[in-house]
Design a protein around this motif. Structure first.
Motif, PDB file in Angstrom:
ATOM      1  N   VAL A  20       0.841  -1.202   0.000  1.00 49.71           N
ATOM      2  CA  VAL A  20       0.000   0.000   0.000  1.00 49.71           C
ATOM      3  C   VAL A  20       0.876   1.253   0.000  1.00 49.71           C
ATOM      4  O   VAL A  20       0.590   2.232  -0.704  1.00 49.71           O
ATOM      5  CB  VAL A  20      -0.979  -0.008   1.194  1.00 49.71           C
ATOM      6  N   THR A  21       1.952   1.226   0.769  1.00 49.75           N
ATOM      7  CA  THR A  21       2.899   2.357   0.753  1.00 49.75           C
ATOM      8  C   THR A  21       3.443   2.573  -0.651  1.00 49.75           C
ATOM      9  O   THR A  21       3.504   3.697  -1.156  1.00 49.75           O
ATOM     10  CB  THR A  21       4.070   2.092   1.722  1.00 49.75           C
ATOM     11  N   LEU A  22       3.840   1.474  -1.287  1.00 51.13           N
ATOM     12  CA  LEU A  22       4.423   1.540  -2.636  1.00 51.13           C
ATOM     13  C   LEU A  22       3.441   2.146  -3.638  1.00 51.13           C
ATOM     14  O   LEU A  22       3.814   2.969  -4.471  1.00 51.13           O
ATOM     15  CB  LEU A  22       4.833   0.132  -3.086  1.00 51.13           C
ATOM     16  N   GLN A  68       8.804  10.648  -3.888  1.00 55.52           N
ATOM     17  CA  GLN A  68       9.623  11.515  -3.034  1.00 55.52           C
ATOM     18  C   GLN A  68       9.286  11.368  -1.551  1.00 55.52           C
ATOM     19  O   GLN A  68      10.100  11.709  -0.690  1.00 55.52           O
ATOM     20  CB  GLN A  68       9.494  12.983  -3.465  1.00 55.52           C
ATOM     21  N   ASP A  69       8.073  10.846  -1.253  1.00 53.43           N
ATOM     22  CA  ASP A  69       7.682  10.674   0.149  1.00 53.43           C
ATOM     23  C   ASP A  69       8.139   9.350   0.735  1.00 53.43           C
ATOM     24  O   ASP A  69       8.125   9.168   1.954  1.00 53.43           O
ATOM     25  CB  ASP A  69       6.154  10.775   0.288  1.00 53.43           C
ATOM     26  N   ARG A  70       8.514   8.402  -0.119  1.00 54.44           N
ATOM     27  CA  ARG A  70       8.853   7.072   0.408  1.00 54.44           C
ATOM     28  C   ARG A  70      10.276   6.625   0.101  1.00 54.44           C
ATOM     29  O   ARG A  70      10.734   5.612   0.623  1.00 54.44           O
ATOM     30  CB  ARG A  70       7.865   6.037  -0.122  1.00 54.44           C
ATOM     31  N   TYR A 103      -1.903  -4.344  11.494  1.00 59.04           N
ATOM     32  CA  TYR A 103      -0.548  -4.218  10.935  1.00 59.04           C
ATOM     33  C   TYR A 103      -0.370  -3.062   9.929  1.00 59.04           C
ATOM     34  O   TYR A 103       0.769  -2.720   9.598  1.00 59.04           O
ATOM     35  CB  TYR A 103      -0.133  -5.537  10.266  1.00 59.04           C
ATOM     36  N   LEU A 104      -1.438  -2.470   9.439  1.00 62.34           N
ATOM     37  CA  LEU A 104      -1.281  -1.322   8.547  1.00 62.34           C
ATOM     38  C   LEU A 104      -1.374  -0.036   9.354  1.00 62.34           C
ATOM     39  O   LEU A 104      -2.256   0.087  10.242  1.00 62.34           O
ATOM     40  CB  LEU A 104      -2.371  -1.315   7.461  1.00 62.34           C
ATOM     41  N   ASP A 105      -0.492   0.907   9.100  1.00 62.03           N
ATOM     42  CA  ASP A 105      -0.610   2.174   9.833  1.00 62.03           C
ATOM     43  C   ASP A 105      -1.860   2.907   9.353  1.00 62.03           C
ATOM     44  O   ASP A 105      -2.455   2.577   8.313  1.00 62.03           O
ATOM     45  CB  ASP A 105       0.659   3.029   9.697  1.00 62.03           C
ATOM     46  N   ALA A 106      -2.268   3.912  10.121  1.00 60.03           N
ATOM     47  CA  ALA A 106      -3.550   4.580   9.867  1.00 60.03           C
ATOM     48  C   ALA A 106      -3.619   5.164   8.454  1.00 60.03           C
ATOM     49  O   ALA A 106      -4.657   5.090   7.789  1.00 60.03           O
ATOM     50  CB  ALA A 106      -3.759   5.686  10.909  1.00 60.03           C
ATOM     51  N   THR A 107      -2.505   5.738   7.993  1.00 64.67           N
ATOM     52  CA  THR A 107      -2.492   6.347   6.653  1.00 64.67           C
ATOM     53  C   THR A 107      -2.734   5.303   5.584  1.00 64.67           C
ATOM     54  O   THR A 107      -3.505   5.516   4.631  1.00 64.67           O
ATOM     55  CB  THR A 107      -1.130   7.042   6.398  1.00 64.67           C
ATOM     56  N   ASN A 108      -2.096   4.140   5.749  1.00 73.88           N
ATOM     57  CA  ASN A 108      -2.252   3.078   4.752  1.00 73.88           C
ATOM     58  C   ASN A 108      -3.624   2.421   4.828  1.00 73.88           C
ATOM     59  O   ASN A 108      -4.161   1.961   3.811  1.00 73.88           O
ATOM     60  CB  ASN A 108      -1.145   2.039   4.912  1.00 73.88           C
TER      61      ASN A 108
END
Length: 977
Positions: free
Chosen positions: A880-882, A888-890, A956-961
């Motif tokens: 999900v992050t990907l 530029q944020d990751r 296991y997923l952070d709130a943003t994800n």
């Protein structure tokens, strides 16, 4: 090496022979000296020879040059640039100590030519040793300076000041660090007062000599002494304003302004060299006051008005002269700095503005004899200064910079004045074109040079003239002139204007004028046909607002054959045989035009003919690059239209490319391999036998020794692997390819290339063929991962594992990894795959790794096992992050340390051919959107065990994800239950 009579005689003879006009004794002497240079005490013995009065002065001078060059390589030797090069022996500490003890007195007692060499040698030593390892140097120079000045021995004074100037230069260009400031403080504490003392003492001597009418010989060393003092002043003040100089600013500035306002006729009128010497002093003063204006404006402001008036008065006089270049440039730079400062009101008076414009700017923009000579004799340098803007400031350019500086605060006044001047010059030209053609050149130059470039893009604008009107009335008549060789400088100016304002010229007008520009490719002037080529090339890359090209094949088709003929003929003019502007134009035209069979034949014949010539002696890298790009774009565009042309291109190109390889023209190897790759990719299987011979050569370890060739070799190897996968598994070729992969992967400088090879193998061979080699491949990768992992390596490893998964399945990936070491897959997954997935960049790479990771989540029994719930959750978080966050944020790039290896020093380097580039292949063409693939796969999986996965996601997923995943589900209308 011992100092004795025999040594003295042998070395003397060697140095004498190095001056011989005959090559054989000269080579023998140079070889003998090179061999002797590694002997202990060699430098010391040579220094003693220099000091021996019985030795001929010519020999001692040759020895001084050798001594200086020896110190350059042996005082503080660096590592050899080539792996097998012998190490250079460093001079021993006892020998260094003796050299330091002898060099200063010897330098001061030598004749000027030897003194210059020894001064440079001393500066080389001080670069490494001063002041920490040579604390005695500065006290010795200061005491010697005092003795020499008291005795009015200005030969020695200037020798010492020249040496000090060389030593202190480091304060001008090195970054400010604590160590540098400590060294500067040491020099200031010891040398600032003696410098002022000798400066003021010499000033009095100059005043006395000038008032008494002393001859040029008396004034010359005194003026040179002041120039050197000014250069030392510049070095010692460069980093920041020292307290001593601030306290004594009045003394310094009093003398500085005197040298800008006083003339020394006995020296200045004695010879051009005498005038140049005084001007060099004045230029040094201008650089010093410019430095203070830039860095110490507050402390300097009390002196500013006086200096500004002195400088523009001086410039009015200097601008009348066709020479005096350096003084003019440095003086105008000072006024430019003032014009853009808070003190710009000095220029607010309309009379002063008028005076500067008419008496300083216009005279310096006017074409001079030196400009005409450069135009005719050295077109490369003329274009470098005129069109490209070199590092060298010219009078014409710096005068326009002054106008720009003043216009930053007084734009309307400046534009009005300059517009008036331009109109006057054009009227003057119209009245008598033959006599006043330089006036028109000056008018065009002012418009072009004062144009302002827009913040984004290449378009320019000007407030001086209406571009359309000026173009129609001033430029078009020059372009339409039937005499392409008449008034060549005016033609060059017109072409330059057309090039500069190309975006503002309406298409129908430009297209109508293009045949005229094509005619100028036949001009005898190298500058004119170069500017014509540059104009055409730049026009063809003009874009409309939507990003589409303004000009296309239909616009040039009516005169295409004439255009190509003129371009190839332009390369036949003397000095233009390797003209990069013409070759770049050929490349651009071939990239736009319709390439028919009738055109392709003559074009490839012309290009290979040129290639056969430059192969004999490659000299111009820019020209050569555009030559190979031209070949590549011709091959690409012609074969796209007519595949039957491939064999004709092969017939034309193969002999040239084989000559490059056979004659070891290493500069062209990367280009050759890229062109061969392009030809291989254009062929349909089976690959012709001629290519398979190259394939065999490509697999030899010797072909891969030079790192500079690696990217192009990999490009060619990939082409073979794609086009001849069946031949790859014959005759042990696959083992050879994997050997190449092994070599490349071991070095951080080539590991990415190694993955390109491996990935191409994975894409093009069945797993049944690969299976026996997988343990070997994993062992190599795991070893590198353990010993020297970098961000680049980790990303490449993730891409490789993802490709292996999507091409050959999860079972084969996991099984082949665990065959090397039990359960190694889980270690790799947890420690490397999951945490580094977010680092992937590039659209195809992101899609590949996201889809592969999604398949892990949804198809792997290992991850779907209840005990692997943490790994499952963290993998989803990474996916999900990907997919949801911008690169530029990751991604925080880690600068990988390059493996210098054999590339230290000068070697041929890889330059990618844009037109022969490899097309990026998407290994997952059937999957359009990785985000959709993720959420639909998750939904199908969740439907099999309702209620299980929402809980894992929330844990296991952070709130943003979690929010991002929910947004994706809503976008694609799916639900994870």
């Amino acid at each position: 090496m011992e100092w004795n009579l025999e040594t003295l005689q042998n070395l003397s003879q060697c140095f004498l022979n190095t001056l011989s006009p005959l090559p054989e004794p000269r080579r023998r002497a140079e070889s003998s000296l090179a061999e002797a240079a590694d002997a202990p005490n060699y430098a010391l013995v040579v220094l003693r020879l220099i000091s021996e009065p019985s030795v001929d002065e010519q020999i001692r001078q040759a020895a001084a040059v050798n001594f200086k060059n020896h110190l350059r390589t042996h005082w503080a030797p660096t590592s050899p640039s080539e792996p097998n090069s012998p190490a250079v022996t460093s001079i021993s500490y006892p020998e260094k100590a003796q050299i330091k003890a002898l060099i200063v007195p010897l330098m001061l007692s030598s004749n000027p030519k030897i003194q210059t060499q020894l001064s440079e040698a001393l500066a080389l030593i001080s670069k490494h040793d001063f002041p920490k390892l040579w604390p005695e140097l500065l006290p010795e120079l200061i005491s010697s300076l005092k003795r020499a000045s008291e005795g009015s021995d200005y030969a020695s004074v200037n020798g010492i000041l020249s040496t000090a100037n060389s030593i202190f230069k480091k304060f001008r260009y090195q970054f400010k660090t604590n160590d540098l400031l400590l060294d500067l403080k040491y020099c200031l504490d010891n040398f600032a007062a003696p410098l002022l003392e000798i400066f003021l003492r010499t000033a009095k001597l100059i005043d006395t000599a000038a008032s008494s009418g002393a001859d040029a010989g008396t004034l010359k060393p005194l003026i040179e002494s002041q120039r050197l003092c000014c250069r030392i002043f510049y070095s010692l003040n460069f980093q920041e304003l020292p307290e001593f100089f601030e306290d004594h600013m009045k003394e310094w500035m009093g003398e500085f302004i005197k040298y800008l306002t006083v003339n020394y006729p006995t020296l200045e009128l004695s010879s051009p060299e005498g005038l140049a010497l005084v001007d060099d002093l004045r230029a040094a003063v201008c650089e010093n006051i410019s430095l203070y204006m830039e860095k110490n404006e507050e402390e300097f402001q009390g002196y500013l008005e006086g200096f500004a008036k002195a400088v523009w008065s001086l410039l009015i006089e200097v601008s009348k002269s066709s020479s005096r270049e350096r003084l003019t440039v440095t003086a105008i730079k000072f006024l430019t700095t003032v014009s853009t400062s808070v003190h710009h009101a000095l220029f607010s008076n309309p009379e002063i503005l008028k005076q500067i414009c008419e008496s300083i700017v216009i005279p310096n923009v006017q074409l001079r004899d030196e400009d005409e000579e450069l135009f005719e004799m050295n077109y490369v340098e003329f274009i470098r200064r005129d069109m490209e803007g070199s590092d060298l400031d010219t009078r014409r350019r710096i005068a326009c910079e002054l106008l720009k500086g003043i216009a930053s605060n007084y734009k309307d006044q400046v534009m009005q004045m300059v517009s008036g001047q331009i109109q006057n010059m054009l009227v003057s030209f119209a009245a008598n074109p033959a006599a006043n053609w330089k006036h028109k050149d000056c008018a065009i130059y002012l418009v072009v040079s004062l144009a302002t470039k827009k913040a984004c893009g290449t378009s320019v604008s000007t407030d001086l003239v209406d571009v359309q009107s000026f173009f129609g009335s001033v430029i078009v008549p020059e372009l339409q002139s039937q005499d392409v060789n008449g008034y060549p400088i005016l033609k060059a100016g017109a072409l330059k204007f057309f090039t500069m304002f190309r975006s503002q010229i309406q298409k129908q007008i430009a297209v109508a004028l293009l045949p005229d520009v094509v005619r100028y490719l036949a001009a005898e002037s190298n500058v004119v046909h170069s500017y014509a080529a540059g104009c055409i090339e730049k026009l063809l890359i003009v874009k409309e607002e939507g990003g589409t090209a303004r000009y296309n094949a239909s616009d040039i088709s009516p005169f295409f054959l004439v255009l190509m003929n003129n371009l190839f003929n332009a390369l036949r003019f003397p000095e233009s045989e390797e003209n990069p502007y013409v070759m770049k134009c050929i490349m651009r035209v071939l990239g736009v035009a319709d390439i028919s069979r009738e055109v392709a034949g003559p074009c490839i014949a012309g290009l290979t003919s040129i290639l056969n010539e430059v192969v004999k002696n490659p000299k111009n890298p820019t020209f050569n690059h555009y030559l190979f790009e031209s070949v590549a774009v011709l091959v690409r565009r012609a074969c796209e239209k007519d595949a039957s042309l491939i064999s004709a291109f092969e017939s034309s190109l193969f002999p040239s490319l084989q000559t490059i390889l056979a004659n070891d023209v290493s500069e062209f190897f990367p280009y050759t391999f890229q062109l061969l790759a392009q030809l291989v990719e254009l062929n349909r299987p089976p690959i012709p036998p001629s290519y398979m011979q190259i394939f065999e050569l490509l697999l030899l370890p010797e072909s891969w020794k030079k790192t500079a060739n690696v990217p192009a070799l990999v490009r060619l190897l990939q082409a073979f692997l794609q086009k001849a996968p069946h031949e790859l598994n014959q005759g042990g070729r696959l083992s050879q390819v994997l050997g190449i992969f092994n070599k490349l992967i071991s070095s951080p400088s080539t590991d990415e290339q190694g993955f390109y090879v491996l990935n191409t193998v994975i894409e093009n061979l069945e797993f049944g063929v690969l299976a026996q080699y997988m343990s070997q491949i994993w062992t190599v990768l795991f070893t590198r991962l353990e010993k020297n992992r970098t961000v680049k390596f980790l990303k490449s490893l993730l891409i490789f594992m993802s490709l292996l998964l999507v091409k050959h399945g999860i079972t084969n990936l996991v099984g082949s990894m665990n065959a090397v070491q039990a359960n190694i897959f889980l270690v790799i997954l947890k420690q490397f795959w999951i945490p580094n997935l977010k680092l992937i960049t590039g659209s195809i790479e992101t899609k590949l790794t996201a889809v592969a990771a999604t398949r892990w989540l949804c198809e792997s029994p290992t991850l779907l096992d209840a005990v692997a719930v943490e790994n499952w959750g963290k993998m989803l978080d990474s996916i999900v992050t990907l997919l949801s966050r911008p690169e530029q944020d990751r991604v925080e790039e880690e600068p990988d340390v390059p493996d210098i290896g054999e590339n230290a020093g000068y070697t041929a380097t890889f330059v990618r051919l844009y037109n022969a580039g490899k097309k990026e292949e998407d290994p997952l063409k059937d999957i359009k959107d990785p985000k959709e693939f993720l959420v639909t796969s998750l939904a199908k999986l969740a439907a099999l065990t309702p209620g299980r996965f929402p809980q894992i996601i929330s844990e296991y997923l952070d709130a943003t994800n979690q929010a991002a995943l929910l947004q994706l589900c809503n976008t694609y209308s799916v639900t994870i239950v």
